[in-house]
Structures are given as C-alpha cells and as structure tokens.
Design an enzyme around this catalytic site. Structure first.
Site, PDB file in Angstrom:
ATOM      1  N   LEU A 148       4.099   0.599   4.763  1.00 16.66           N
ATOM      2  CA  LEU A 148       3.354   1.381   3.784  1.00 16.66           C
ATOM      3  C   LEU A 148       4.014   2.738   3.606  1.00 16.66           C
ATOM      4  O   LEU A 148       4.487   3.344   4.575  1.00 16.66           O
ATOM      5  CB  LEU A 148       1.913   1.592   4.253  1.00 16.66           C
TER       6      LEU A 148
ATOM      7  N   HIS B  77       2.670   5.663   2.982  1.00 20.66           N
ATOM      8  CA  HIS B  77       2.035   6.796   3.678  1.00 20.66           C
ATOM      9  C   HIS B  77       2.259   6.720   5.184  1.00 20.66           C
ATOM     10  O   HIS B  77       2.247   7.741   5.861  1.00 20.66           O
ATOM     11  CB  HIS B  77       0.551   6.920   3.306  1.00 20.66           C
TER      12      HIS B  77
ATOM     13  N   HIS C 172     -24.579  12.410  -6.954  1.00 17.40           N
ATOM     14  CA  HIS C 172     -25.167  11.308  -7.717  1.00 17.40           C
ATOM     15  C   HIS C 172     -24.939  11.536  -9.201  1.00 17.40           C
ATOM     16  O   HIS C 172     -25.125  12.654  -9.670  1.00 17.40           O
ATOM     17  CB  HIS C 172     -26.668  11.222  -7.446  1.00 17.40           C
TER      18      HIS C 172
HETATM   19  P1  FAD Z   1      12.344   2.721   1.442  1.00 20.68           P
HETATM   20  O1  FAD Z   1      11.374   3.245   0.461  1.00 20.68           O
HETATM   21  O2  FAD Z   1      12.690   1.279   1.384  1.00 20.68           O
HETATM   22  O3  FAD Z   1      13.650   3.611   1.275  1.00 20.68           O
HETATM   23  C1  FAD Z   1      14.817   3.355   1.984  1.00 20.68           C
HETATM   24  C2  FAD Z   1      15.971   3.959   1.218  1.00 20.68           C
HETATM   25  O4  FAD Z   1      17.123   3.927   2.048  1.00 20.68           O
HETATM   26  C3  FAD Z   1      16.349   3.191  -0.040  1.00 20.68           C
HETATM   27  O5  FAD Z   1      16.437   4.058  -1.144  1.00 20.68           O
HETATM   28  C4  FAD Z   1      17.730   2.600   0.269  1.00 20.68           C
HETATM   29  O6  FAD Z   1      18.573   2.496  -0.859  1.00 20.68           O
HETATM   30  C5  FAD Z   1      18.258   3.611   1.252  1.00 20.68           C
HETATM   31  N1  FAD Z   1      19.289   3.095   2.156  1.00 20.68           N
HETATM   32  C6  FAD Z   1      19.233   1.976   2.922  1.00 20.68           C
HETATM   33  N2  FAD Z   1      20.343   1.882   3.686  1.00 20.68           N
HETATM   34  C7  FAD Z   1      21.109   2.951   3.377  1.00 20.68           C
HETATM   35  C8  FAD Z   1      22.364   3.417   3.845  1.00 20.68           C
HETATM   36  N3  FAD Z   1      23.037   2.780   4.807  1.00 20.68           N
HETATM   37  N4  FAD Z   1      22.875   4.550   3.296  1.00 20.68           N
HETATM   38  C9  FAD Z   1      22.196   5.232   2.340  1.00 20.68           C
HETATM   39  N5  FAD Z   1      20.995   4.840   1.880  1.00 20.68           N
HETATM   40  C10 FAD Z   1      20.458   3.728   2.405  1.00 20.68           C
HETATM   41  N6  FAD Z   1       3.292   1.007  -0.124  1.00 20.68           N
HETATM   42  C11 FAD Z   1       2.176   1.749  -0.257  1.00 20.68           C
HETATM   43  O7  FAD Z   1       1.807   2.477   0.677  1.00 20.68           O
HETATM   44  N7  FAD Z   1       1.434   1.717  -1.402  1.00 20.68           N
HETATM   45  C12 FAD Z   1       1.769   0.935  -2.444  1.00 20.68           C
HETATM   46  O8  FAD Z   1       1.082   0.921  -3.457  1.00 20.68           O
HETATM   47  C13 FAD Z   1       2.922   0.133  -2.336  1.00 20.68           C
HETATM   48  N8  FAD Z   1       3.295  -0.669  -3.346  1.00 20.68           N
HETATM   49  C14 FAD Z   1       4.440  -1.400  -3.228  1.00 20.68           C
HETATM   50  C15 FAD Z   1       4.779  -2.243  -4.275  1.00 20.68           C
HETATM   51  C16 FAD Z   1       5.919  -3.014  -4.199  1.00 20.68           C
HETATM   52  C17 FAD Z   1       6.285  -3.918  -5.342  1.00 20.68           C
HETATM   53  C18 FAD Z   1       6.752  -2.922  -3.047  1.00 20.68           C
HETATM   54  C19 FAD Z   1       8.015  -3.721  -2.961  1.00 20.68           C
HETATM   55  C20 FAD Z   1       6.413  -2.100  -1.993  1.00 20.68           C
HETATM   56  C21 FAD Z   1       5.238  -1.337  -2.071  1.00 20.68           C
HETATM   57  N9  FAD Z   1       4.832  -0.520  -1.033  1.00 20.68           N
HETATM   58  C22 FAD Z   1       3.679   0.206  -1.136  1.00 20.68           C
HETATM   59  C23 FAD Z   1       5.609  -0.409   0.209  1.00 20.68           C
HETATM   60  C24 FAD Z   1       6.450   0.881   0.193  1.00 20.68           C
HETATM   61  O9  FAD Z   1       7.300   0.864  -0.934  1.00 20.68           O
HETATM   62  C25 FAD Z   1       7.271   0.986   1.465  1.00 20.68           C
HETATM   63  O10 FAD Z   1       6.430   0.884   2.592  1.00 20.68           O
HETATM   64  C26 FAD Z   1       7.997   2.320   1.519  1.00 20.68           C
HETATM   65  O11 FAD Z   1       8.849   2.489   0.409  1.00 20.68           O
HETATM   66  C27 FAD Z   1       8.814   2.458   2.808  1.00 20.68           C
HETATM   67  O12 FAD Z   1       9.445   3.684   2.813  1.00 20.68           O
HETATM   68  P2  FAD Z   1      10.806   3.934   3.630  1.00 20.68           P
HETATM   69  O13 FAD Z   1      11.129   5.365   3.416  1.00 20.68           O
HETATM   70  O14 FAD Z   1      10.662   3.437   5.008  1.00 20.68           O
HETATM   71  O15 FAD Z   1      11.891   2.997   2.949  1.00 20.68           O
HETATM   72  P1  NAD Z   2       2.475  -9.540   2.645  1.00 15.06           P
HETATM   73  O1  NAD Z   2       2.808  -9.625   4.071  1.00 15.06           O
HETATM   74  O2  NAD Z   2       1.427  -8.601   2.184  1.00 15.06           O
HETATM   75  O3  NAD Z   2       2.027 -10.971   2.106  1.00 15.06           O
HETATM   76  C1  NAD Z   2       2.816 -12.103   2.260  1.00 15.06           C
HETATM   77  C2  NAD Z   2       1.914 -13.314   2.103  1.00 15.06           C
HETATM   78  O4  NAD Z   2       2.737 -14.455   2.021  1.00 15.06           O
HETATM   79  C3  NAD Z   2       0.967 -13.505   3.287  1.00 15.06           C
HETATM   80  O5  NAD Z   2      -0.339 -13.710   2.808  1.00 15.06           O
HETATM   81  C4  NAD Z   2       1.536 -14.735   3.976  1.00 15.06           C
HETATM   82  O6  NAD Z   2       0.550 -15.515   4.631  1.00 15.06           O
HETATM   83  C5  NAD Z   2       2.149 -15.479   2.798  1.00 15.06           C
HETATM   84  N1  NAD Z   2       3.210 -16.403   3.166  1.00 15.06           N
HETATM   85  C6  NAD Z   2       4.192 -16.229   4.094  1.00 15.06           C
HETATM   86  N2  NAD Z   2       4.982 -17.328   4.142  1.00 15.06           N
HETATM   87  C7  NAD Z   2       4.498 -18.192   3.208  1.00 15.06           C
HETATM   88  C8  NAD Z   2       4.866 -19.493   2.781  1.00 15.06           C
HETATM   89  N3  NAD Z   2       5.904 -20.128   3.334  1.00 15.06           N
HETATM   90  N4  NAD Z   2       4.153 -20.085   1.806  1.00 15.06           N
HETATM   91  C9  NAD Z   2       3.083 -19.450   1.240  1.00 15.06           C
HETATM   92  N5  NAD Z   2       2.680 -18.227   1.629  1.00 15.06           N
HETATM   93  C10 NAD Z   2       3.381 -17.611   2.586  1.00 15.06           C
HETATM   94  O7  NAD Z   2       3.875  -9.274   1.907  1.00 15.06           O
HETATM   95  P2  NAD Z   2       4.194  -8.864   0.410  1.00 15.06           P
HETATM   96  O8  NAD Z   2       3.033  -9.092  -0.469  1.00 15.06           O
HETATM   97  O9  NAD Z   2       5.491  -9.524   0.099  1.00 15.06           O
HETATM   98  O10 NAD Z   2       4.430  -7.309   0.556  1.00 15.06           O
HETATM   99  C11 NAD Z   2       5.475  -6.806   1.396  1.00 15.06           C
HETATM  100  C12 NAD Z   2       5.121  -5.490   1.982  1.00 15.06           C
HETATM  101  O11 NAD Z   2       5.029  -4.498   0.972  1.00 15.06           O
HETATM  102  C13 NAD Z   2       3.803  -5.534   2.696  1.00 15.06           C
HETATM  103  O12 NAD Z   2       4.014  -5.189   4.031  1.00 15.06           O
HETATM  104  C14 NAD Z   2       2.944  -4.526   2.042  1.00 15.06           C
HETATM  105  O13 NAD Z   2       2.311  -3.695   2.972  1.00 15.06           O
HETATM  106  C15 NAD Z   2       3.887  -3.706   1.181  1.00 15.06           C
HETATM  107  N6  NAD Z   2       3.186  -3.465  -0.090  1.00 15.06           N
HETATM  108  C16 NAD Z   2       2.106  -2.656  -0.069  1.00 15.06           C
HETATM  109  C17 NAD Z   2       1.370  -2.459  -1.213  1.00 15.06           C
HETATM  110  C18 NAD Z   2       0.181  -1.591  -1.170  1.00 15.06           C
HETATM  111  O14 NAD Z   2       0.035  -0.846  -0.216  1.00 15.06           O
HETATM  112  N7  NAD Z   2      -0.694  -1.627  -2.154  1.00 15.06           N
HETATM  113  C19 NAD Z   2       1.722  -3.110  -2.389  1.00 15.06           C
HETATM  114  C20 NAD Z   2       2.819  -3.954  -2.369  1.00 15.06           C
HETATM  115  C21 NAD Z   2       3.545  -4.118  -1.206  1.00 15.06           C
END
Ligand code: FAD
Ligand code: NAD
Length: 466
Positions: A319, A321, A444
């Site tokens: 996540l 945050h 409220h």
């Molecule tokens: P990242 O955001 O993955 O950033 C890592 C960065 O490191 C990247 O820019 C990458 O290019 C860079 N990098 C990697 N290796 C190297 C290297 N060797 N040299 C230079 N740069 C490098 N989380 C929430 O809390 N709320 C949400 O609503 C939410 N929605 C999401 C929706 C989607 C579709 C997805 C895919 C994820 C979502 N997440 C959400 C999860 C969230 O995006 C991640 O938990 C978060 O971005 C992790 O932050 P991070 O800083 O660890 O890594």
């Molecule tokens: P997830 O772990 O939330 O969900 C993956 C789902 O796929 C699970 O329900 C799991 O049981 C199912 N699954 C796994 N193997 C499977 C299979 N072989 N066949 C059918 N179902 C299968 O993962 P995600 O939705 O890919 O998200 C990835 C990460 O990104 C999560 O850790 C999530 O916290 C983060 N993310 C967070 C937000 C948010 O905070 N609102 C939004 C998007 C993504």
C-alpha cells in the site's frame, strides 16, 4: 563523483517521501528513478490513474442510472468518450508527478534519471540519461513491485493484460475476464462494467477480497452481482489462450468441472511481486528472502547495515501509505530518532462504490487469537444523509474487546468509507473504547453518524436509529 548522506533508489511513495523527510532532517539527499517521471507505481500506473478512472466512470453511471430519480433529465443519449476519459486520467497523472518534481526541487534533492545498481555498499552506478557513479553513506532501497502472473499465462499486454494496460485501453471491452477478485480486479472491473463491458471475475478463493473481513466481501459481492457482473468464486484458472481478438480462459470449479469463458480482454490481477531486477543487491551484501523481498529487521535495515529498504519491495501490505510511513520511519531512524509504526493500524481501502475500508483485526483473526469480542453494526440505509444522497448500501461494523470495550477492528462498506476510516484509525491509535466513540458528537446529517451508531451498538446495543 557526487557524494551524499543518503541516496534513495526508486521514487514511488516510499522513495520520494523518504527523500523529503531526509532533506527536512538536514541530510544531503539524492533520488534515482529509472523512468522519466517520478512517483512510481502509485502515481503513474496505480493509485492515482485508477482513482481518476473510477471517478469518471462513477460520474457516467450517476448520469445514466441515477440522475433521473433526482429529477435531472438529459435530452439525447449520454455517451462515453473513452479517449477523452483516458486523456483526462493522464492529465491528472502528469499534474501529480509534476508536483513531485516541484517537491524535490523545493527540498534541494538531486534527482537522477536512470537504473540504479549497487557497485558496493556505498556506491551506486546509474545507467541511463544521467549515467554516472555516485557515493552515499546511507542508501534506501525503494524499488517497489511489478504485477505477478501465473506460470502458464503469457501476458501479451494487448489482450492478456495487467493493470498497467487496463488503465490505457483504446476501446471498451465487450467482455473483460478478470483473473483475481482482489483490489485491482474489483476496482478496474467496476470501471469497465460501468462503461458497458460484460465483466466476469474469476476468483480462486470462496470469496472476493479474501484478506478482508468476510462481511465486507459478502456485501461487495452482492453489489457486483446486482450490477450483473459474473462472480465466479472457488474457480481455479487452468489456462488462458488468445486466438486473434478472442481470449479463452478455462477454470476448474469446486466440483472438478472445467468451465470455459470467452472474452476479448483478460485482466490478470493475482497480486504483485517485489521488484529488484538490475539492482545488483548481492554486490552490496543485501539479502533477499525466498519471496524475492529485500530482507529487513525491525529497523527496516537490510543485511548491509548502512542500507535500508521500504515499501512494496519488503514484507507487508503493498500500500502507498504503508510505503510512505516506512519512508519517514527510515529517515528518522537514520537521524537518530526513535520512530514507530503500528502495522495493525495501517488501513486498507478498496475504492469501488460503495467503498470498502478496514483497520485492525477481522472477526476471523480475533477468533483465531481466542479474543472475546463484541460486535456493533449499523446500516447506512438508516441514516438520513444516506437516504438524501441515495447511497444506502453498506454498513459500519465495530469489533470491541468484550471486557475492556477497547476497539479492536473497524470494517465498513458504504459511501465515503475511504475517508470515514480515518476516524477509526485515530480512535484506535489512542486506544479508544467503543463508548468513547459513541459519546463524541458527530455532525448531523453525515455518513460519519454510522460510526457513532455502530459504536453505540457495540457499547450496550444502544444504537439510536435502528
Ligand atoms: P513503487 O511505487 O512501485 O515505486 C518504485 C519505483 O522504483 C518505480 O518508479 C520504479 O521505476 C523504480 N525503480 C525500481 N528499480 C529501480 C532501479 N534499480 N533504479 C531506479 N529506479 C528503480 N495503494 C494504495 O495505498 N492505494 C491505492 O489506491 C492503490 N491503488 C493501486 C492501483 C493499482 C492499479 C496498482 C497497481 C497499485 C495500487 N496501489 C495502491 C499500490 C501502490 O501503488 C503501491 O503499494 C506503492 O506504489 C508502493 O510504493 P513503493 O514506493 O514501494 O514502490
Ligand atoms: P490482491 O492480492 O489484492 O488480489 C489477488 C486476488 O487474486 C486474490 O483474491 C487471490 O485469491 C486471487 N488469485 C490468486 N491466484 C489466483 C488464481 N490462480 N486464480 C484466481 N484467482 C487467484 O492483488 P491485486 O488485486 O493484484 O493487487 C496487487 C496489490 O496492489 C495488492 O497488494 C493491493 O494492496 C495493491 N492495490 C491496492 C489498492 C488499494 O489500496 N485500493 C488498489 C489496487 C492495488
């Protein structure tokens, strides 16, 4: 060679927040990002773009399905212009990532564009636009994660796609098959269902959102079924094949029968995996565990004592945050402070509508830990505010210790829960009892009254409006 107190590899919410806090604490700071825009997964292909599309598609649904009941009549057809919708999403992303550039400048943080890899524990080689070697006394690995897949799936990124491609499709799918009923599958599934696609969610477990409280999974499943999404629970995907523009997914149900699904797009959303490719962690003596995560101790320090790691690349919830908290934690630890993160109080939110949000323990966890607890639950439909806006689905559930009344978990599904959960986090941070919450005045009419009412219900079954 440029020399720094701290260098951070990766500019996602973990990395850029760590950089700002390090700079605030007086450290000479550098950040290295392999892409040309800062902000990582969250800002570029995660949190922000997905929420932009959720908002746009929500407006469309409101206009097509709910305006009429409010007495708003729109002459003629309401149409989706997907290109414009995706364009707006990109503008929101560009504005947000541009904001990080500003913050880096404001805090005198040097930004290097290129892939960072360890030469040794204090030297990083940067390959790419800003190619050079830099030196840093301390280093933070914040390289994040990438989508995972299943071994038998070929992600062609055209028809068999991950969330990254699903955020920039050029057409509305006729039938989107989603593998995985987790956060990504449900958020993006809802976007395309609202825009008119048929949506099938294939989930391996017997419920969607399997890590959240079972009551929330059940309620959200009902909402998806009401929207005519095909919710295939307890189905194990066996194969995914593309034939031209068609994708065929086969899955085995509980009875052992193989069920076939035909669609034009297949979104694979079965989780994400830590990303360390190209980092050359071994050269710095940084160990990875068997899940590919960077191994850290309770100070988020790796096996090399001057190198720390945060965010998706280490254990714990993926996540934004959580990554941010860890960024601040490591910066303050490096500065000799004694910060603390209570991982039990990191909220989880799913931005579907109704929104789903939770903090603390689930009922299943409390049962497994043999904790005696009481439950206070309150439905949104009993609130004047919910009826006024027409958002009556969902409830707030508070779990409190049976003896001490301390709040142990709060689970909610309904309008604006993504924001309402903050009250629960504050209450639990201060170890409030359910009675404490129930005795605080809540304006409220608001959705927040459901939190007070659920607390009253948990205290002595004293909810006022049911
Ligand atoms: P990242 O955001 O993955 O950033 C890592 C960065 O490191 C990247 O820019 C990458 O290019 C860079 N990098 C990697 N290796 C190297 C290297 N060797 N040299 C230079 N740069 C490098 N989380 C929430 O809390 N709320 C949400 O609503 C939410 N929605 C999401 C929706 C989607 C579709 C997805 C895919 C994820 C979502 N997440 C959400 C999860 C969230 O995006 C991640 O938990 C978060 O971005 C992790 O932050 P991070 O800083 O660890 O890594
Ligand atoms: P997830 O772990 O939330 O969900 C993956 C789902 O796929 C699970 O329900 C799991 O049981 C199912 N699954 C796994 N193997 C499977 C299979 N072989 N066949 C059918 N179902 C299968 O993962 P995600 O939705 O890919 O998200 C990835 C990460 O990104 C999560 O850790 C999530 O916290 C983060 N993310 C967070 C937000 C948010 O905070 N609102 C939004 C998007 C993504």
């Amino acid at each position: 060679m440029k020399s720094y107190d701290v260098a951070i590899i990766g500019s996602g919410p973990g990395g850029y927040v760590a950089a700002i806090r390090c700079a605030q604490l007086g450290m000479k700071t550098a950040i290295i990002e392999k892409y040309s825009t800062l902000g990582g997964t969250c800002l570029n292909v995660g949190c922000i773009p997905s929420k932009a599309l959720l908002s746009s598609s929500h407006h469309y649904e409101e206009a097509t399905k709910h305006f009429e009941e409010h007495g708003i009549e729109i002459p003629g057809d309401i149409k989706v212009n997907l290109e414009k919708m995706i364009g707006r999403k990109q503008a929101v992303v560009d504005q947000t990532t541009g904001g990080i550039d500003f913050l880096m400048k404001k805090n005198n943080i040097d930004v290097f564009e290129g892939l960072g890899s360890f030469k040794d524990a204090t030297h990083i080689t940067i390959e790419g636009k800003d190619a050079q070697e830099i030196e840093a006394k301390k280093i933070i690995i914040a390289t994040g994660s990438k989508p995972s897949t299943l071994p038998f799936i070929t992600l062609d990124k055209e028809r068999v796609i991950t969330s990254t491609e699903a955020l920039k499709l050029k057409e509305i799918p006729k039938h989107m098959i989603i593998i995985g009923g987790g956060v990504i599958g449900l958020e993006l599934g809802q976007v395309y269902r609202r825009l008119g696609a048929e949506v099938t969610v294939i989930e391996y477990m017997d419920r969607i959102l399997p890590t959240m409280d079972a009551g929330l999974s059940k309620e959200l499943n009902k909402v998806f079924k009401k929207a005519k999404c095909n919710m295939m629970l307890s189905h194990k995907v066996q194969s995914v094949e593309r034939h031209g523009d068609e994708v065929i997914v086969k899955a085995e149900n509980k009875k052992g029968e193989v069920v076939e699904f035909k669609g034009d797009y297949c979104l694979v959303s079965v989780g994400r995996k830590p990303y360390t490719a190209g980092l050359n962690a071994e050269a710095a003596g940084v160990k990875l565990n068997d899940k590919g995560q960077v191994e850290v101790n309770e100070h988020l320090q790796t096996s090399a004592s001057n190198i720390y790691a945060i965010g998706d690349v280490i254990k714990g919830a993926m996540l934004a945050h959580k990554a941010e908290e860890e960024g601040v934690f490591v910066a303050e630890t490096m500065a000799g402070q004694k910060p603390h993160i209570d991982y039990n109080l990191i909220p989880g939110v799913v931005y579907t509508w109704p929104e789903v949000a939770a903090v603390g323990k689930t009922e299943d966890q409390l049962k497994a830990d043999n904790v005696e607890y009481k439950v206070g639950q309150f439905p949104f439909r009993a609130l004047g505010r919910a009826r006024a806006s027409g958002d009556i689905d969902g409830f707030v559930k508070i779990l409190a210790d049976k003896t001490t009344d301390e709040v142990l978990g709060v689970h909610m599904i309904g309008a604006r829960c993504a924001d309402l959960i903050a009250e629960a986090v504050v209450a639990m941070e201060f170890r409030a009892s359910a009675e404490d919450i129930s005795r605080m005045s809540h304006a409220h009419p608001t959705f927040a009254e459901a939190v007070k009412e659920a607390a009253l219900a948990a205290t002595e079954d004293r909810a006022l409006h049911v």
